[in-house]
Motif scaffolding. Sequence first.
Motif, PDB file in Angstrom:
ATOM      1  N   ALA A 131       6.989  11.242   9.541  1.00 39.29           N
ATOM      2  CA  ALA A 131       5.533  11.677   9.132  1.00 39.29           C
ATOM      3  C   ALA A 131       4.917  10.593   8.431  1.00 39.29           C
ATOM      4  O   ALA A 131       3.655  10.172   8.709  1.00 39.29           O
ATOM      5  CB  ALA A 131       5.508  12.919   7.921  1.00 39.29           C
ATOM      6  N   HIS A 132       5.506   9.643   7.497  1.00 39.94           N
ATOM      7  CA  HIS A 132       4.906   8.797   7.076  1.00 39.94           C
ATOM      8  C   HIS A 132       4.788   7.544   7.733  1.00 39.94           C
ATOM      9  O   HIS A 132       3.694   6.809   7.825  1.00 39.94           O
ATOM     10  CB  HIS A 132       5.828   8.065   5.880  1.00 39.94           C
ATOM     11  N   GLU A 133       5.453   7.476   8.788  1.00 38.61           N
ATOM     12  CA  GLU A 133       5.409   6.450  10.076  1.00 38.61           C
ATOM     13  C   GLU A 133       3.842   6.694  10.623  1.00 38.61           C
ATOM     14  O   GLU A 133       3.089   5.768  10.831  1.00 38.61           O
ATOM     15  CB  GLU A 133       6.462   6.315  10.746  1.00 38.61           C
ATOM     16  N   ARG A 187      -1.991   5.097  11.449  1.00 42.62           N
ATOM     17  CA  ARG A 187      -3.354   5.690  11.406  1.00 42.62           C
ATOM     18  C   ARG A 187      -4.251   5.007  10.492  1.00 42.62           C
ATOM     19  O   ARG A 187      -5.349   4.795  10.613  1.00 42.62           O
ATOM     20  CB  ARG A 187      -3.363   7.269  11.041  1.00 42.62           C
ATOM     21  N   ALA A 188      -3.403   4.754   9.359  1.00 43.49           N
ATOM     22  CA  ALA A 188      -4.239   3.946   8.204  1.00 43.49           C
ATOM     23  C   ALA A 188      -4.565   2.607   8.620  1.00 43.49           C
ATOM     24  O   ALA A 188      -5.627   1.841   7.957  1.00 43.49           O
ATOM     25  CB  ALA A 188      -3.616   4.194   6.800  1.00 43.49           C
ATOM     26  N   HIS A 189      -3.778   1.767   9.362  1.00 40.66           N
ATOM     27  CA  HIS A 189      -3.775   0.544   9.831  1.00 40.66           C
ATOM     28  C   HIS A 189      -3.753   0.133  11.216  1.00 40.66           C
ATOM     29  O   HIS A 189      -2.813  -0.609  11.576  1.00 40.66           O
ATOM     30  CB  HIS A 189      -2.869  -0.322   8.928  1.00 40.66           C
ATOM     31  N   PRO A 190      -4.683   0.712  11.887  1.00 41.66           N
ATOM     32  CA  PRO A 190      -4.821   0.368  13.325  1.00 41.66           C
ATOM     33  C   PRO A 190      -4.921  -1.133  13.586  1.00 41.66           C
ATOM     34  O   PRO A 190      -4.432  -1.438  14.634  1.00 41.66           O
ATOM     35  CB  PRO A 190      -5.937   1.172  13.846  1.00 41.66           C
ATOM     36  N   ALA A 191      -5.575  -1.855  12.988  1.00 36.59           N
ATOM     37  CA  ALA A 191      -5.740  -3.236  13.255  1.00 36.59           C
ATOM     38  C   ALA A 191      -4.471  -3.749  12.850  1.00 36.59           C
ATOM     39  O   ALA A 191      -4.293  -4.983  13.589  1.00 36.59           O
ATOM     40  CB  ALA A 191      -6.812  -3.969  12.031  1.00 36.59           C
ATOM     41  N   GLY A 228       0.796  -1.376   0.032  1.00 33.09           N
ATOM     42  CA  GLY A 228       0.096  -0.077   0.020  1.00 33.09           C
ATOM     43  C   GLY A 228       0.940   1.306  -0.107  1.00 33.09           C
ATOM     44  O   GLY A 228       2.067   1.228   0.239  1.00 33.09           O
ATOM     45  N   PRO A 229      -0.006   2.466  -0.361  1.00 29.27           N
ATOM     46  CA  PRO A 229       1.264   3.614  -0.252  1.00 29.27           C
ATOM     47  C   PRO A 229       1.680   4.220   0.962  1.00 29.27           C
ATOM     48  O   PRO A 229       2.459   4.659   0.888  1.00 29.27           O
ATOM     49  CB  PRO A 229      -0.059   4.789  -0.897  1.00 29.27           C
ATOM     50  N   GLU A 230       0.789   3.918   1.880  1.00 28.72           N
ATOM     51  CA  GLU A 230       1.549   4.365   3.298  1.00 28.72           C
ATOM     52  C   GLU A 230       2.697   3.356   3.476  1.00 28.72           C
ATOM     53  O   GLU A 230       3.899   4.126   4.052  1.00 28.72           O
ATOM     54  CB  GLU A 230       0.392   4.240   4.281  1.00 28.72           C
ATOM     55  N   PHE A 231       2.772   2.268   3.600  1.00 24.82           N
ATOM     56  CA  PHE A 231       3.968   1.631   3.882  1.00 24.82           C
ATOM     57  C   PHE A 231       4.878   1.857   3.036  1.00 24.82           C
ATOM     58  O   PHE A 231       6.066   1.984   3.179  1.00 24.82           O
ATOM     59  CB  PHE A 231       3.602  -0.162   3.835  1.00 24.82           C
ATOM     60  N   THR A 232       4.652   2.003   1.584  1.00 23.98           N
ATOM     61  CA  THR A 232       5.709   2.160   0.455  1.00 23.98           C
ATOM     62  C   THR A 232       6.448   3.368   0.721  1.00 23.98           C
ATOM     63  O   THR A 232       7.594   3.574   0.662  1.00 23.98           O
ATOM     64  CB  THR A 232       5.236   2.168  -0.592  1.00 23.98           C
TER      65      THR A 232
END
Length: 347
Positions: free
Chosen positions: A276-278, A283-287, A209-213
Amino acid sequence: MTGAGAGPGEIFCPFPHRVNPRAGRARRHLSAWTRRTGLVTREVAGKRFERADFGRLAAVVYPTADGPRLELTADWIAWLFLVDDQLDDGAVGRTPASARKAVEDMRALLKAPGGGAGPDAPPALRSLADLWARTAAGTTPHWRRRFARHLGAYLATTSTWEAGNRAAGVVPDEETYVVNRRHTGAIYVCMDLIDVVERVDVPEAVHGGPEFTAALDAACNVVCWTNDVFSLEKERSLGETHNLVHVVGHHRGLGRDAALAHVCRAISAETAAFLAHERTLLRAHPAHAAVLAPYLAGMRSWMRGNLDWSARTARYHPATRADRAAPDEYLEPSLMPGAAARKGRAP
């Protein structure tokens, strides 16, 4: 908080210094493994290898690894550095056809986890077979595919893009260099080993996903650009142009100190971007926080540990004759296919 001084600038690194308590074990294992596999045989090569202290590097970038996993990651680090020296400093890396052949053999081996290499195969291939068999055991199919893809991309980019640039005398533009540097630095490979060390399995949907990348690429940039700062003198002494400081200076018309300062500022900015990305990723993947937390901690350890090791290793701060040896002295002539053909001819 700032990290070690780096020429005319400093590198911002707010992460704590951590050392695996098994560092001595990693050193001892690595010394025995490289000699048993034939990766290091000659006296001057052995002295240079020992003083580079890759066992210490493994201990600071994987501070939480247990004994067997620290040994495994130390072996990978040593293998990557020794192969990289062949492709960067030796005749293989300046002969695109030889580089491609060596890489084809290695990539073929990765398609068969547990597959071996024949007794007549060069040490780089036989040791890779050993590494891959040990690494693949206990990992998931999607992790093995990802790791093999990243290692294959490292080998292919180094053997084709870098070797082609050297043969043509090309200094790549900054944007192209930055993208390819994450592959030529094998840092995606090293980050993949965080899964093994921490015994986590980041789902493909999250990892891709874009957040992890964004977080991963920022951490990888920090590691690779930091390496370029500290390895600049070594690489320029060999005529190597694949270094961000050199690329920036070449294309922007900057002197050495100005280019170094520019790259140090860029590393610090990229570290801030990672933070910031961290936050965005969590936030995008709390689960998936329980899986992401140790992986992100692993990225932080890589940024801090690489900085600290680079600031002190004899690989970049030579003090002895072995540290300053010419490539024909420290490159084992039979390590890779094509390496022996031009023995003694330093680039």
